[in-house]
Each structure stands twice: as C-alpha cells, then as structure tokens.
Design a protein around this motif. Structure first.
Motif, PDB file in Angstrom:
ATOM      1  N   LYS A 149       1.874   2.481 -10.525  1.00  0.00           N
ATOM      2  CA  LYS A 149       1.030   1.618 -11.361  1.00  0.00           C
ATOM      3  C   LYS A 149       1.632   0.226 -11.465  1.00  0.00           C
ATOM      4  O   LYS A 149       2.804   0.072 -11.788  1.00  0.00           O
ATOM      5  CB  LYS A 149       0.873   2.242 -12.750  1.00  0.00           C
ATOM      6  CG  LYS A 149      -0.171   1.532 -13.592  1.00  0.00           C
ATOM      7  CD  LYS A 149      -0.484   2.308 -14.857  1.00  0.00           C
ATOM      8  CE  LYS A 149      -1.345   1.510 -15.810  1.00  0.00           C
ATOM      9  NZ  LYS A 149      -2.648   1.106 -15.251  1.00  0.00           N
ATOM     10  N   ASP A 150       0.824  -0.778 -11.150  1.00  0.00           N
ATOM     11  CA  ASP A 150       1.210  -2.192 -11.203  1.00  0.00           C
ATOM     12  C   ASP A 150       2.313  -2.559 -10.202  1.00  0.00           C
ATOM     13  O   ASP A 150       2.894  -3.639 -10.292  1.00  0.00           O
ATOM     14  CB  ASP A 150       1.627  -2.598 -12.631  1.00  0.00           C
ATOM     15  CG  ASP A 150       0.507  -2.315 -13.632  1.00  0.00           C
ATOM     16  OD1 ASP A 150      -0.680  -2.432 -13.247  1.00  0.00           O
ATOM     17  OD2 ASP A 150       0.812  -1.943 -14.785  1.00  0.00           O
ATOM     18  N   LEU A 158      -4.359   9.826 -11.255  1.00  0.00           N
ATOM     19  CA  LEU A 158      -5.048   8.762 -10.503  1.00  0.00           C
ATOM     20  C   LEU A 158      -5.881   7.880 -11.438  1.00  0.00           C
ATOM     21  O   LEU A 158      -6.052   6.686 -11.184  1.00  0.00           O
ATOM     22  CB  LEU A 158      -5.929   9.374  -9.401  1.00  0.00           C
ATOM     23  CG  LEU A 158      -5.157  10.024  -8.238  1.00  0.00           C
ATOM     24  CD1 LEU A 158      -6.111  10.804  -7.343  1.00  0.00           C
ATOM     25  CD2 LEU A 158      -4.400   8.970  -7.426  1.00  0.00           C
ATOM     26  N   LYS A 159      -6.355   8.482 -12.530  1.00  0.00           N
ATOM     27  CA  LYS A 159      -7.152   7.699 -13.490  1.00  0.00           C
ATOM     28  C   LYS A 159      -6.341   6.616 -14.188  1.00  0.00           C
ATOM     29  O   LYS A 159      -6.909   5.700 -14.785  1.00  0.00           O
ATOM     30  CB  LYS A 159      -7.754   8.642 -14.540  1.00  0.00           C
ATOM     31  CG  LYS A 159      -9.023   9.305 -14.079  1.00  0.00           C
ATOM     32  CD  LYS A 159      -9.568  10.192 -15.140  1.00  0.00           C
ATOM     33  CE  LYS A 159     -10.967   9.774 -15.542  1.00  0.00           C
ATOM     34  NZ  LYS A 159     -11.535  10.779 -16.478  1.00  0.00           N
ATOM     35  N   LEU A 160      -5.008   6.741 -14.135  1.00  0.00           N
ATOM     36  CA  LEU A 160      -4.140   5.703 -14.727  1.00  0.00           C
ATOM     37  C   LEU A 160      -4.210   4.396 -13.953  1.00  0.00           C
ATOM     38  O   LEU A 160      -3.874   3.333 -14.478  1.00  0.00           O
ATOM     39  CB  LEU A 160      -2.674   6.146 -14.685  1.00  0.00           C
ATOM     40  CG  LEU A 160      -2.219   7.258 -15.613  1.00  0.00           C
ATOM     41  CD1 LEU A 160      -0.864   7.773 -15.176  1.00  0.00           C
ATOM     42  CD2 LEU A 160      -2.139   6.698 -17.031  1.00  0.00           C
ATOM     43  N   LEU A 161      -4.565   4.507 -12.654  1.00  0.00           N
ATOM     44  CA  LEU A 161      -4.461   3.339 -11.772  1.00  0.00           C
ATOM     45  C   LEU A 161      -5.714   2.464 -11.859  1.00  0.00           C
ATOM     46  O   LEU A 161      -6.819   2.974 -11.997  1.00  0.00           O
ATOM     47  CB  LEU A 161      -4.240   3.780 -10.324  1.00  0.00           C
ATOM     48  CG  LEU A 161      -3.043   4.701 -10.062  1.00  0.00           C
ATOM     49  CD1 LEU A 161      -2.908   4.964  -8.563  1.00  0.00           C
ATOM     50  CD2 LEU A 161      -1.756   4.119 -10.622  1.00  0.00           C
ATOM     51  N   ASP A 162      -5.495   1.163 -11.732  1.00  0.00           N
ATOM     52  CA  ASP A 162      -6.629   0.226 -11.715  1.00  0.00           C
ATOM     53  C   ASP A 162      -6.948  -0.219 -10.292  1.00  0.00           C
ATOM     54  O   ASP A 162      -7.916  -0.932 -10.065  1.00  0.00           O
ATOM     55  CB  ASP A 162      -6.287  -1.025 -12.548  1.00  0.00           C
ATOM     56  CG  ASP A 162      -5.870  -0.636 -13.958  1.00  0.00           C
ATOM     57  OD1 ASP A 162      -6.594   0.162 -14.575  1.00  0.00           O
ATOM     58  OD2 ASP A 162      -4.809  -1.113 -14.424  1.00  0.00           O
ATOM     59  N   CYS A 163      -6.103   0.162  -9.344  1.00  0.00           N
ATOM     60  CA  CYS A 163      -6.239  -0.353  -7.972  1.00  0.00           C
ATOM     61  C   CYS A 163      -7.166   0.553  -7.144  1.00  0.00           C
ATOM     62  O   CYS A 163      -7.444   1.684  -7.546  1.00  0.00           O
ATOM     63  CB  CYS A 163      -4.860  -0.427  -7.332  1.00  0.00           C
ATOM     64  SG  CYS A 163      -4.104   1.173  -7.043  1.00  0.00           S
ATOM     65  N   ILE A 187       0.847  -1.198   0.000  1.00  0.00           N
ATOM     66  CA  ILE A 187       0.000   0.000   0.000  1.00  0.00           C
ATOM     67  C   ILE A 187       0.881   1.248   0.000  1.00  0.00           C
ATOM     68  O   ILE A 187       1.765   1.386   0.855  1.00  0.00           O
ATOM     69  CB  ILE A 187      -0.904   0.064   1.267  1.00  0.00           C
ATOM     70  CG1 ILE A 187      -1.543  -1.298   1.594  1.00  0.00           C
ATOM     71  CG2 ILE A 187      -1.930   1.195   1.137  1.00  0.00           C
ATOM     72  CD1 ILE A 187      -2.542  -1.816   0.616  1.00  0.00           C
ATOM     73  N   LEU A 188       0.612   2.132  -0.954  1.00  0.00           N
ATOM     74  CA  LEU A 188       1.310   3.424  -0.989  1.00  0.00           C
ATOM     75  C   LEU A 188       0.427   4.474  -0.323  1.00  0.00           C
ATOM     76  O   LEU A 188      -0.771   4.575  -0.634  1.00  0.00           O
ATOM     77  CB  LEU A 188       1.592   3.815  -2.447  1.00  0.00           C
ATOM     78  CG  LEU A 188       2.268   5.169  -2.668  1.00  0.00           C
ATOM     79  CD1 LEU A 188       3.630   5.243  -1.971  1.00  0.00           C
ATOM     80  CD2 LEU A 188       2.429   5.442  -4.169  1.00  0.00           C
TER      81      LEU A 188
END
Ligand code: DQA
Length: 144
Positions: free
Chosen positions: A65-66, A89-94, A4-5
C-alpha cells in the motif's frame, strides 16, 4: 518510473513440471524474464514474487500500500477460496489485475468463483504466460 508488484500464489513455483498440458512448459523464472523484458519497454520497475502461503501473500499486499503503483496477482487456488486475500486487496487504491494462465471459468466448477475479480480492474485468463505481458500492457493504459 512506475513500480509494479507481481504476486504469484501456491504451486506456481512448480510451473514447467506441473500439469504442462494446462499451464504450459514455461517455468515461473521464464515468466519473470518475460515480465522484466516487457517492463523495460513500458518504463516499469517490477518486483516479482511467489509464495505458497496465504498469510505471506496478505502481508505483501498490505505492505504494498502506497509503495507500488499497481498490482498484478495470480492468486492460483487462493483465487477460489480466500476472502482474506479479497479483504487485503480492498485496502489498495491502485489498479489490480487478476491473471491466470488457464481459464478457470472453463474448468471445474470449483474454479468458477473468484474472490479476486470483484476487487480487480481487469481479469486476464487463458493466455498462458503471455497473460502477464498483457496485464502489464493493460496497466500502462490504466496508469496513463
Ligand atoms: C491458476 C488457475 C487456478 O484455478 C489454479 O488453482 C492455479 C493456477 C492459473 O494460473 O491458471 O493454481 O491460477
């Protein structure tokens, strides 16, 4: 073990000194310790960071990311101004949890807009330092 970041934005390095009547007496270091303790009970690995610079925060989001399983972000004043952080933030899938020590919606009107909220899985505001622990609990639910 989930990674977790936790990203903290501008002026949060001044916690403890900065407007304690609003943000409490705990320092950012105290909050990091709370998070590390909580993380050990949830089997999370935590990376806890703070920057006063929008570009640095965007770089960290892109690099996460990933690499990380989830993000907790208190973007501080950038919450209310930064379309660039919103886009990153929209780049992230988490899962992304937005955290605030105070409740911006009960404060000045300029704090009522959040560019983080539309890209977050949950918002935790107004619970002081405990909000960070609540965010980790929420993530343990979401990452089941
Ligand atoms: C904050 C609320 C923001 O409006 C403010 O700019 C901050 C801290 C909070 O944690 O309550 O710096 O994000």
């Amino acid at each position: 073990m989930k990674k977790i970041l936790i990203i903290n934005g501008p002026n949060l390095n001044m916690l403890g000194v900065r407007e304690p009547e609003i943000y409490g007496n705990q320092t950012l270091n105290d909050i990091e310790k709370l998070c590390l303790n909580k993380a050990s009970t949830l089997d999370f690995e935590i990376d806890f960071r703070q920057s006063n610079h929008e570009g640095q925060i965007i770089d960290w989001i892109q690099e996460s990311k990933d690499v990380f399983d989830a993000l907790v972000i208190n973007a501080a004043a950038y919450t209310h101004t930064s379309i660039a952080i919103h886009d990153a933030l929209k780049l992230l899938d988490c899962p992304i949890i937005e955290v605030h020590l105070s409740n911006p919606e009960e404060r000045e009107e300029f704090r009522h807009i959040s560019y983080i909220k539309p890209v977050s899985s949950a918002v935790i505001a107004g619970h002081g330092a405990e909000g960070y622990e609540m965010a980790l609990d929420k993530l343990s639910e979401l990452l089941q």
